[in-house]
Design an enzyme around this catalytic site. Structure first.
Site, PDB file in Angstrom:
ATOM      1  N   LYS A  32       0.474  -1.017   0.148  1.00 53.93           N
ATOM      2  CA  LYS A  32      -0.335  -0.293  -0.017  1.00 53.93           C
ATOM      3  C   LYS A  32       0.943   0.986   0.273  1.00 53.93           C
ATOM      4  O   LYS A  32       0.920   2.323  -0.776  1.00 53.93           O
ATOM      5  CB  LYS A  32      -0.954   0.263   1.347  1.00 53.93           C
ATOM      6  CG  LYS A  32      -2.233   0.834   1.299  1.00 53.93           C
ATOM      7  CD  LYS A  32      -3.147   0.434   2.532  1.00 53.93           C
ATOM      8  CE  LYS A  32      -3.646  -0.659   2.721  1.00 53.93           C
ATOM      9  NZ  LYS A  32      -4.495  -0.837   3.498  1.00 53.93           N
ATOM     10  N   ARG A 102      -3.248   2.801   8.885  1.00 51.69           N
ATOM     11  CA  ARG A 102      -3.612   2.358   7.870  1.00 51.69           C
ATOM     12  C   ARG A 102      -2.614   0.944   7.557  1.00 51.69           C
ATOM     13  O   ARG A 102      -1.676   1.591   7.752  1.00 51.69           O
ATOM     14  CB  ARG A 102      -3.562   2.864   6.671  1.00 51.69           C
ATOM     15  CG  ARG A 102      -4.846   3.509   5.800  1.00 51.69           C
ATOM     16  CD  ARG A 102      -5.110   4.003   4.639  1.00 51.69           C
ATOM     17  NE  ARG A 102      -5.622   3.486   3.507  1.00 51.69           N
ATOM     18  CZ  ARG A 102      -5.370   3.393   2.520  1.00 51.69           C
ATOM     19  NH1 ARG A 102      -4.678   4.808   1.837  1.00 51.69           N
ATOM     20  NH2 ARG A 102      -6.102   2.217   2.358  1.00 51.69           N
ATOM     21  N   GLY A 111      -6.409 -10.845   8.883  1.00 52.28           N
ATOM     22  CA  GLY A 111      -5.543 -10.907   9.988  1.00 52.28           C
ATOM     23  C   GLY A 111      -5.251  -9.856  10.490  1.00 52.28           C
ATOM     24  O   GLY A 111      -4.781  -9.690  11.888  1.00 52.28           O
ATOM     25  N   MET A 113      -4.519  -5.225  11.267  1.00 52.01           N
ATOM     26  CA  MET A 113      -5.403  -4.476  11.449  1.00 52.01           C
ATOM     27  C   MET A 113      -6.021  -4.438  10.524  1.00 52.01           C
ATOM     28  O   MET A 113      -6.114  -3.621   9.439  1.00 52.01           O
ATOM     29  CB  MET A 113      -4.459  -3.226  12.914  1.00 52.01           C
ATOM     30  CG  MET A 113      -5.827  -2.389  13.161  1.00 52.01           C
ATOM     31  SD  MET A 113      -4.906  -1.350  13.814  1.00 52.01           S
ATOM     32  CE  MET A 113      -5.222   0.097  11.786  1.00 52.01           C
ATOM     33  N   ARG A 356      -3.773  -1.649  -5.886  1.00 50.99           N
ATOM     34  CA  ARG A 356      -2.688  -2.386  -6.836  1.00 50.99           C
ATOM     35  C   ARG A 356      -2.966  -3.518  -7.770  1.00 50.99           C
ATOM     36  O   ARG A 356      -3.561  -3.662  -8.291  1.00 50.99           O
ATOM     37  CB  ARG A 356      -2.333  -3.551  -5.412  1.00 50.99           C
ATOM     38  CG  ARG A 356      -4.028  -4.146  -5.176  1.00 50.99           C
ATOM     39  CD  ARG A 356      -4.021  -5.131  -3.548  1.00 50.99           C
ATOM     40  NE  ARG A 356      -5.867  -4.779  -3.785  1.00 50.99           N
ATOM     41  CZ  ARG A 356      -5.871  -4.952  -2.525  1.00 50.99           C
ATOM     42  NH1 ARG A 356      -5.124  -5.221  -1.187  1.00 50.99           N
ATOM     43  NH2 ARG A 356      -7.146  -4.619  -1.813  1.00 50.99           N
ATOM     44  N   HIS A 474      -6.015 -41.941  -4.885  1.00 52.77           N
ATOM     45  CA  HIS A 474      -6.421 -42.686  -6.194  1.00 52.77           C
ATOM     46  C   HIS A 474      -7.090 -41.696  -7.258  1.00 52.77           C
ATOM     47  O   HIS A 474      -7.381 -41.997  -8.747  1.00 52.77           O
ATOM     48  CB  HIS A 474      -6.699 -44.275  -6.059  1.00 52.77           C
ATOM     49  CG  HIS A 474      -7.339 -44.571  -7.383  1.00 52.77           C
ATOM     50  ND1 HIS A 474      -8.119 -44.850  -7.940  1.00 52.77           N
ATOM     51  CD2 HIS A 474      -6.358 -45.440  -8.093  1.00 52.77           C
ATOM     52  CE1 HIS A 474      -7.936 -45.227  -9.080  1.00 52.77           C
ATOM     53  NE2 HIS A 474      -7.054 -45.864  -9.367  1.00 52.77           N
ATOM     54  N   SER A 798      13.630 -41.830 -18.365  1.00 53.39           N
ATOM     55  CA  SER A 798      12.517 -41.540 -18.011  1.00 53.39           C
ATOM     56  C   SER A 798      12.377 -41.303 -16.590  1.00 53.39           C
ATOM     57  O   SER A 798      12.183 -42.639 -16.195  1.00 53.39           O
ATOM     58  CB  SER A 798      11.026 -41.336 -19.159  1.00 53.39           C
ATOM     59  OG  SER A 798      10.041 -40.526 -18.227  1.00 53.39           O
ATOM     60  N   CYS A 865       8.188 -39.065 -16.023  1.00 45.59           N
ATOM     61  CA  CYS A 865       6.380 -39.078 -16.169  1.00 45.59           C
ATOM     62  C   CYS A 865       5.868 -39.422 -15.418  1.00 45.59           C
ATOM     63  O   CYS A 865       4.725 -39.763 -15.392  1.00 45.59           O
ATOM     64  CB  CYS A 865       6.745 -40.534 -17.570  1.00 45.59           C
ATOM     65  SG  CYS A 865       7.641 -41.669 -16.613  1.00 45.59           S
ATOM     66  N   TYR A 885      12.213 -33.457 -21.930  1.00 42.19           N
ATOM     67  CA  TYR A 885      10.082 -33.037 -22.213  1.00 42.19           C
ATOM     68  C   TYR A 885       9.894 -33.444 -20.575  1.00 42.19           C
ATOM     69  O   TYR A 885      10.772 -34.033 -19.924  1.00 42.19           O
ATOM     70  CB  TYR A 885       9.857 -33.868 -23.045  1.00 42.19           C
ATOM     71  CG  TYR A 885       9.952 -35.537 -23.276  1.00 42.19           C
ATOM     72  CD1 TYR A 885       9.455 -36.535 -21.994  1.00 42.19           C
ATOM     73  CD2 TYR A 885      11.008 -36.552 -23.234  1.00 42.19           C
ATOM     74  CE1 TYR A 885       9.208 -37.495 -22.294  1.00 42.19           C
ATOM     75  CE2 TYR A 885      11.320 -37.422 -23.589  1.00 42.19           C
ATOM     76  CZ  TYR A 885      10.269 -37.872 -22.335  1.00 42.19           C
ATOM     77  OH  TYR A 885      10.539 -39.936 -21.677  1.00 42.19           O
TER      78      TYR A 885
HETATM   79  P1  ADP Z   1      -7.795  -2.618   3.568  1.00 42.55           P
HETATM   80  O1  ADP Z   1      -6.133  -2.640   3.090  1.00 42.55           O
HETATM   81  O2  ADP Z   1      -8.960  -3.678   4.068  1.00 42.55           O
HETATM   82  O3  ADP Z   1      -8.281  -1.595   1.790  1.00 42.55           O
HETATM   83  P2  ADP Z   1      -7.431   0.102   3.861  1.00 42.55           P
HETATM   84  O4  ADP Z   1      -6.141   0.885   4.407  1.00 42.55           O
HETATM   85  O5  ADP Z   1      -6.957   0.186   2.040  1.00 42.55           O
HETATM   86  O6  ADP Z   1      -8.193  -1.168   4.439  1.00 42.55           O
HETATM   87  O7  ADP Z   1      -8.965   0.974   4.017  1.00 42.55           O
HETATM   88  C1  ADP Z   1      -9.562   0.125   4.033  1.00 42.55           C
HETATM   89  C2  ADP Z   1     -10.265   2.018   3.640  1.00 42.55           C
HETATM   90  O8  ADP Z   1     -10.726   3.325   3.873  1.00 42.55           O
HETATM   91  C3  ADP Z   1     -10.708   2.421   2.242  1.00 42.55           C
HETATM   92  O9  ADP Z   1     -11.043   1.499   1.046  1.00 42.55           O
HETATM   93  C4  ADP Z   1     -11.074   3.927   2.022  1.00 42.55           C
HETATM   94  O10 ADP Z   1     -11.927   3.927   1.522  1.00 42.55           O
HETATM   95  C5  ADP Z   1     -11.105   3.740   4.243  1.00 42.55           C
HETATM   96  N1  ADP Z   1      -9.752   4.744   4.087  1.00 42.55           N
HETATM   97  C6  ADP Z   1      -8.715   4.397   4.222  1.00 42.55           C
HETATM   98  N2  ADP Z   1      -7.632   5.796   4.038  1.00 42.55           N
HETATM   99  C7  ADP Z   1      -8.450   6.989   3.938  1.00 42.55           C
HETATM  100  C8  ADP Z   1      -8.218   8.177   3.602  1.00 42.55           C
HETATM  101  N3  ADP Z   1      -7.255   8.300   3.787  1.00 42.55           N
HETATM  102  N4  ADP Z   1      -8.583   8.876   3.636  1.00 42.55           N
HETATM  103  C9  ADP Z   1     -10.974   8.634   3.614  1.00 42.55           C
HETATM  104  N5  ADP Z   1     -10.744   7.376   3.198  1.00 42.55           N
HETATM  105  C10 ADP Z   1      -9.555   6.312   3.428  1.00 42.55           C
HETATM  106 MG    MG Z   2      -7.670  -1.100   0.836  1.00 46.57          MG
END
Ligand code: ADP
Ligand code: MG
Ligand code: MG
Length: 920
Positions: A32, A102, A111, A113, A356, A474, A798, A865, A885
């Protein structure tokens, strides 16, 4: 050490078209963070912020959950940078800066946060936000969301054992009941500013009750708490389990992104959404995704409100839509791949929050790769590298109708062993399956487990379902070879052979009832769900669709054509019938790498002659029985040679222990006794004699031909007579006779003597010359160890990696189910060695045998094979040790071709960079 770390850069800023980092820094900044930096650099509208590196995470765990000294100051600088760009300040009473915190591993990871939004709000700043926006509802909505998220993920206010609802949700429901005359089901958006204010009070109370702590008011404390929670979540149970499953080392760590907030919840001109630059299911070049107006963050995926398709934005917010369309083009132009991105619209203005490379189905992967070459976004080599070889499976498999599957009733989960979709009436044994199929029914063979005796039923069935057994059982093995849909190990199923019922979850299905199985997902459904063959199979195998009418086929064909341009390693097939051979050739096989002759003895009357041969006490009787088998076998070979039209065919002489051909239960022995006019005692005695404690290591392979040379003689004769016959029709024939399970040179010598003699005889009799090779399977460690000696006689090797794996590891494939799971869990082994070649162990023997073989016979032909020949990782390994092969089941031929091309391209790339650095 402390000194060095003071100088280190732990925080990377982005904002205002400038960024310290870039897209290539995923290891340090997480996926990210790296792409936020990259998007900033290329001028996309990204709210400013900073990324705390994954090294801080590593430090944190190496130093008892503390931070490097230099970090705090760098974070402060990061915040100051945002403040300066936006003219706002964290905790300010006029213009408060609000941020999102984030998490950000290299790949997004369940898993970890959850994101915390609106951080920086407290009882004062919320008033400032209210004033600045002129929108009290919005301000209080942000605040209550913040307390909810922070209370949950940082302070741990979560469901307790025994509680049914999230505590914050319960508070919301109670409030709704108070506000709306007992109705808890009104939408959140209906709660006004006053209601939300009340909600904040109640939320804070809840936090106090549950944690004994007050909700933190100071934004800097809030920030510190949130950052700590992200790093802390790297080692929570869910994250650890996930990493183990996907082989992600814990040293990688996660990054933390702190980013200024933009607001999708200021009103009907705002919103937030997720989108793909192309359709990730079909690959079609359309703007694909969904959004919600007046919504923040997770609302879109949370399923509380139903989002709308992005196309709708065209009418709801035309300017934003046009801007997003522009961004979509820029993203693809820059990242050269389909992107999965997240955006927010604040009062009509678009902001980018993430991008991504998008995950996609096999179908989409092929289409996108091919179309991007046409659009000149990527070159053909990149296109070949882009499609995960394993995913081609999905392109070739029959499919369920998408809408039909949604309406179907799911009844059980098993292992996805043979991809595709199948539907039919269930039958619990092979015989009745065959009868039903002959009567024109579509059949699903349902067994607790399958064995070679079920083979005919498996052939007759549309799909195979078992209650026990893993992906190398099997059932799975045979299903793959035949390209049959298969779900195995669906342990919830209770099969009662006597009552002819299948019960699951209180429901009972009788023989003849319909079930549908999805072998791509490993799912079982009640009733009939509509299916169709993949378009590629319709064009190549069924010939029911014209190539020019199928875009999917054309894309596939284009990809395969590029593969052929790149590849060095050829792909052959494991086939025992003319039909399998034809299918494999349609899929691009360049010959047969393994014809298992024993499969030919199970059909119709042949099994009788085979049994007669086995029961014979004297050589003469045995020869007489063998003479009955000869014409069958000759006809089979001739059929395959006709299909091969000059392509080579490796034919393995009889391999399995003889008792596999005899009936084991009393009734069947009785039948056989009557048929053969002998006493049933005689038969059961012979079965008894042939019983082995360890059949895998018993009287099988070349050991059969050594003790009963007349068997090898008959097989050799069948091969050469068929060759002569077909050659007379003007079709070239290239048989390669393969002696199995050789560990001593003398074993091979004795068998080769027979083959050569019979070849001479037939050529003389038929007055033809036949080009043939004689070689051996390398499938016991001794054979690999003395490969140089064996190569004096063998014209080819083979690798029979199924047995070579069993014998090298001293591990029986069919018994490994009880412990392999634990072995993988504990990372004693990374992958199932019966699915992917154990490169360090078995692979070392293979490599050694190749070198020894070439030392004696430089032009020795080398192949594989075992089942591994269709596994992409193993195919790449075979490329690297220089095999000529690989051979795999017909329906895996395209997958192996793709993997082989990818191995060659990877080599070429390494070669190129090596040359470049030499020049420098
Ligand atoms: P994940 O990895 O679960 O996708 P994100 O960090 O992308 O988590 O955050 C999930 C959602 O939170 C994003 O899709 C977006 O809608 C919202 N979000 C994240 N950062 C911001 C931001 N700077 N301003 C507004 N909304 C945000
Ligand atoms: Mg996201
Ligand atoms: Mg073998």
């Amino acid at each position: 050490m402390a000194k060095a770390s003071t100088a280190k850069k732990y925080v990377f800023l982005f904002g205002n078209k400038k960024a310290d980092g870039n897209g290539s820094m995923k290891a340090l900044l997480g996926g990210k963070g790296a792409n936020l930096a990259e998007m900033t650099r290329i001028g996309l509208p990204v709210p400013p912020g900073f990324t705390i590196t994954t090294e801080v995470c590593t430090y944190y765990y190496a130093n008892k959950r503390t931070y490097p000294k230099a970090l705090q100051a760098q974070i402060e600088k990061g915040v100051a940078n945002m403040e300066q760009i936006l003219g706002k300040k964290l905790g300010d009473l006029q213009k408060p800066l609000l941020v999102a915190v984030r998490s950000g591993a290299r790949d997004s990871m369940p898993g970890m946060m959850d994101t915390i939004l609106n951080l920086g709000l407290n009882d004062q700043t919320v008033l400032a936000l209210e004033k600045a926006s002129g929108n009290p509802r919005f301000a209080w909505d942000c605040y209550r969301r913040f307390i909810q998220m922070y209370g949950d993920v940082v302070m741990g206010v979560q469901k307790r054992p025994g509680e049914e609802h999230e505590p914050f949700e319960t508070v919301i429901e109670n409030l709704k009941k108070d506000l709306f005359a007992g109705d808890a089901h009104v939408e959140d958006t209906k709660i006004g500013a006053e209601g939300l204010k009340e909600l904040v009070v109640r939320f804070k109370q809840l936090v106090k009750e549950r944690t004994g702590q007050a909700f933190p008011e100071n934004p800097w404390d809030q920030l510190k708490g949130a950052i700590g929670a992200v790093f802390g979540s790297w080692m929570n149970d869910r994250a650890i389990v996930y990493r183990r499953k996907y082989n992600i080392p814990s040293e990688w760590g996660t990054a933390v992104n702190v980013q200024a907030m933009v607001f999708g919840n200021t009103g009907e001109k705002s919103g937030s959404g997720v989108a793909f630059t192309r359709d990730p299911a079909s690959g079609e070049k359309i703007f694909y995704g969904e959004f919600l107006m007046n919504a923040q963050g997770e609302d879109v995926v949370a399923g509380v409100r139903t989002p709308l398709p992005v196309a709708k934005l065209k009418t709801t917010a035309p300017h934003a839509y046009a801007e997003l369309e522009g961004i979509r083009k820029i993203l693809e132009g820059h990242f050269k791949d389909m992107q999965d991105f997240e955006f927010t619209i604040e009062d009509g203005k678009v902001f980018m929050l993430q991008t991504r490379n998008g995950k996609r189905t096999g179908l989409a992967a092929v289409r996108i790769a091919v179309e991007m070459v046409k659009e000149k976004l990527i070159d053909w080599q990149t296109a070949v590298m882009r499609v995960p070889a394993e995913q081609l499976d999905q392109v070739l498999a029959p499919v369920f109708d998408r809408n039909a599957i949604k309406a179907a009733k799911f009844i059980a989960k098993g292992l996805p062993a043979g991809p595709g979709a199948a539907c039919g009436k269930i039958y619990f044994n092979a015989e009745r399956s065959v009868e039903a199929a002959n009567a024109g029914e579509k059949v699903l063979l349902v067994r607790v487990e399958t064995s070679p005796e079920d083979l005919r039923g498996m052939i007759a069935a549309e799909g195979i379902l078992t209650a026990r057994g893993g992906v190398s059982s099997h059932a799975a093995l045979v299903a793959r070879q035949m390209g049959k849909v298969c779900v195995c190990g669906a342990s919830a199923l209770q099969v009662d052979y006597t009552a002819k019922t299948l019960s699951v979850g209180g429901q009972i299905f009788n023989e003849g009832d319909y079930l549908s199985i999805d072998g791509t997902a490993g799912e079982v459904y009640a009733g009939q769900v509509k299916t169709a063959a993949s378009e590629i199979v319709q064009v190549l195998v069924e010939k029911s669709l014209k190539a020019k009418e199928s875009q999917t086929y054309q894309n596939y064909a284009q990809l395969m054509q590029w593969c052929d341009k790149a590849t060095r390693l050829l792909v052959r097939t494991n086939a025992d019938t003319p039909e399998q051979t034809a299918n494999a050739i349609a899929f691009g096989a360049s010959g047969i790498g393994l014809c298992r002759t024993e499969h030919m003895f199970f059909e119709g009357n042949r099994i009788d002659a085979m049994r007669e041969m086995i029961l014979a006490e004297k050589t003469d009787n045995r020869k007489r029985a063998l003479a009955k088998l000869l014409p069958y076998q000759r006809a089979d070979f001739a059929g395959m040679f006709m299909e091969l039209k000059g392509l080579p065919a490796t034919i393995r002489f009889l391999d399995p222990p003889l008792h596999e051909f005899l009936p084991h239960d009393h009734a069947a022995q009785n039948d056989l006794a009557n048929k053969m006019n002998v006493s049933v005692d005689k038969i059961s005695k012979r079965v008894h004699e042939l019983h082995e404690f360890n059949p895998m290591l018993g009287h099988r392979g070349c050991r059969l031909g050594i003790v009963y040379p007349e068997i090898s003689e008959m097989q050799a004769r069948a091969v050469f007579e068929a060759a002569a016959e077909v050659q007379k029709k003007g079709i070239k024939v290239k048989p390669e006779i393969m002696i199995p399970l050789v560990g001593f040179k003398k074993e091979l010598d004795l068998q080769v003597e027979i083959v050569q003699r019979v070849a001479q005889e037939v050529m003389k009799e038929r007055k033809v010359k036949i080009n043939y090779l004689v070689g051996t399977m390398i499938e016991v460690p001794r054979g690999a160890l003395i490969a140089d000696e064996i190569a004096q006689t063998a014209e080819f090797f083979s690798f029979g990696t199924n047995d070579l794996t069993q014998t090298t590891l001293g591990m029986s494939r069919d018994d490994s189910g009880s412990f392999l799971g634990a072995y993988q869990e504990l990372e004693i082994i990374k992958k199932n060695p019966f699915a992917t070649v154990d490169q360090t162990g078995v692979g070392k023997l293979m490599h050694m045998a190749c070198e020894l073989g070439r030392k004696t016979r430089p032009d020795i032909k080398l192949g594989i094979c075992g089942e591994h020949g269709g596994d992409p990782d193993s195919v790449k390994f075979c490329h690297h040790i220089g095999l000529n092969y690989v051979s795999c089941s017909p329906f895996r031929v395209p997958i192996a071709r793709l993997a082989a091309a990818q191995a060659a391209l990877a080599d070429a790339k390494i070669g190129k960079t090596a040359k470049k650095s030499k020049k420098r």
